[in-house]
Design a protein around this motif. Structure first.
Motif, PDB file in Angstrom:
ATOM      1  N   ASN A   3      38.994  58.362  29.339  1.00  0.00           N
ATOM      2  CA  ASN A   3      38.503  57.096  29.882  1.00  0.00           C
ATOM      3  C   ASN A   3      39.494  56.499  30.882  1.00  0.00           C
ATOM      4  O   ASN A   3      39.099  55.984  31.937  1.00  0.00           O
ATOM      5  CB  ASN A   3      38.266  56.092  28.742  1.00  0.00           C
ATOM      6  N   SER A  69      32.186  45.912  30.880  1.00  0.00           N
ATOM      7  CA  SER A  69      31.484  45.463  29.674  1.00  0.00           C
ATOM      8  C   SER A  69      30.396  46.429  29.231  1.00  0.00           C
ATOM      9  O   SER A  69      30.023  46.462  28.056  1.00  0.00           O
ATOM     10  CB  SER A  69      30.878  44.078  29.905  1.00  0.00           C
ATOM     11  N   THR A  74      37.484  50.688  26.123  1.00  0.00           N
ATOM     12  CA  THR A  74      38.032  49.487  25.500  1.00  0.00           C
ATOM     13  C   THR A  74      38.767  48.649  26.549  1.00  0.00           C
ATOM     14  O   THR A  74      39.127  49.143  27.622  1.00  0.00           O
ATOM     15  CB  THR A  74      39.015  49.856  24.372  1.00  0.00           C
ATOM     16  N   LYS A  75      38.992  47.403  26.207  1.00  0.00           N
ATOM     17  CA  LYS A  75      39.709  46.525  27.118  1.00  0.00           C
ATOM     18  C   LYS A  75      41.148  46.991  27.326  1.00  0.00           C
ATOM     19  O   LYS A  75      41.693  46.894  28.422  1.00  0.00           O
ATOM     20  CB  LYS A  75      39.684  45.084  26.600  1.00  0.00           C
ATOM     21  N   LYS A  76      41.768  47.516  26.268  1.00  0.00           N
ATOM     22  CA  LYS A  76      43.138  48.011  26.388  1.00  0.00           C
ATOM     23  C   LYS A  76      43.207  49.213  27.325  1.00  0.00           C
ATOM     24  O   LYS A  76      44.173  49.375  28.064  1.00  0.00           O
ATOM     25  CB  LYS A  76      43.691  48.376  25.011  1.00  0.00           C
ATOM     26  N   GLU A  77      42.189  50.063  27.274  1.00  0.00           N
ATOM     27  CA  GLU A  77      42.152  51.216  28.178  1.00  0.00           C
ATOM     28  C   GLU A  77      42.050  50.760  29.631  1.00  0.00           C
ATOM     29  O   GLU A  77      42.700  51.334  30.517  1.00  0.00           O
ATOM     30  CB  GLU A  77      40.981  52.135  27.831  1.00  0.00           C
ATOM     31  N   CYS A 206      47.099  42.465  28.099  1.00  0.00           N
ATOM     32  CA  CYS A 206      46.174  42.820  27.017  1.00  0.00           C
ATOM     33  C   CYS A 206      45.677  41.573  26.295  1.00  0.00           C
ATOM     34  O   CYS A 206      44.487  41.449  25.979  1.00  0.00           O
ATOM     35  CB  CYS A 206      46.859  43.760  26.024  1.00  0.00           C
ATOM     36  N   ASN A 210      41.782  40.531  26.409  1.00  0.00           N
ATOM     37  CA  ASN A 210      41.066  40.540  25.128  1.00  0.00           C
ATOM     38  C   ASN A 210      40.308  39.239  24.910  1.00  0.00           C
ATOM     39  O   ASN A 210      39.253  39.218  24.257  1.00  0.00           O
ATOM     40  CB  ASN A 210      42.044  40.775  23.975  1.00  0.00           C
TER      41      ASN A 210
END
Length: 216
Positions: A3, A69, A74-77, A206, A210
């Motif tokens: 990703n 979205s 993921t948001k961290k990715e 992050c 988040n």
């Protein structure tokens, strides 16, 4: 990991949409950097800024948060991919400057530069990392529209002011940041400061992302 790689590829493809304006800016700075130590110090940071930041700004203006979205990431990715893309552009900036330095040296163009290659390279890397560490959380927090003024101030403070401070004439000699740190291990110091700023910046980014509502 796939990703993150795909997100970096996405940013690179988006960069191709704005490459003409970026190439023009880089070429103009390259010409100035050949004979002027101030512009030489600014070159790597400038390349990192105009490629990485302008790409992120382009993505933000076209609603990258909406896309994220709906993507299976993921948001961290996504945040990590921003840092890796920026660092890759910094490496490109270092490679570009190294190639420019070698060509100019063979043509005896850079003979008037009073700063050595190592000093310019290390200072450029440090400035670039400071830019990355400040710009990413600001852009994630405020976006390109609200954060445009702040980004301009950050750019001037991190690139322009240090460049004129580290490279200043005094009695016919140029005093650099590295020369001021003669009695300490400046390489280790810059590495530690750079790593610390990146790590702190990443965790801040992050936390910011988040909490962000991507569909708003």
């Amino acid at each position: 990991m796939n990703n993150i790689v795909n997100l970096i590829k996405l940013s690179f493809n988006n960069f191709l949409s704005i490459k003409k304006s970026v190439v023009l800016i880089v070429l103009c700075f390259s010409v100035a950097a050949i004979t002027n130590p101030t512009f030489a110090v600014m070159l790597i940071g400038m390349i990192t800024y105009v490629i990485a930041y302008q790409t992120m700004a382009y993505e933000d203006s076209y609603g990258i948060n909406y896309l994220i979205s709906y993507l299976p990431v993921t948001k961290k990715e996504y945040v990590l991919s921003r840092y890796l893309f920026n660092l890759l552009m910094m490496i490109f900036g270092c490679s570009f400057y190294s190639l420019l330095y070698l060509i100019s040296k063979k043509l005896n163009i850079m003979e008037n530069l009073t700063l050595d290659y190592k000093t310019i390279l290390y200072t450029g890397i440090f400035i670039s990392i400071l830019l990355i560490s400040v710009c990413i959380p600001l852009l994630l927090k405020f976006g390109i529209i609200k954060g445009r003024t702040m980004m301009t101030v950050v750019f001037m403070a991190i690139i322009i002011i240090p460049s004129f401070t580290f490279v200043r004439a005094s009695n016919g000699k140029v005093i650099s940041l590295a020369e001021k740190l003669t009695y300490v291990n400046e390489d280790l110091l810059l590495i530690l400061l750079s790593l610390a700023s990146l790590i702190i910046s990443y965790f801040i980014s992050c936390k910011i992302y988040n909490k962000k509502e991507l569909l708003n």
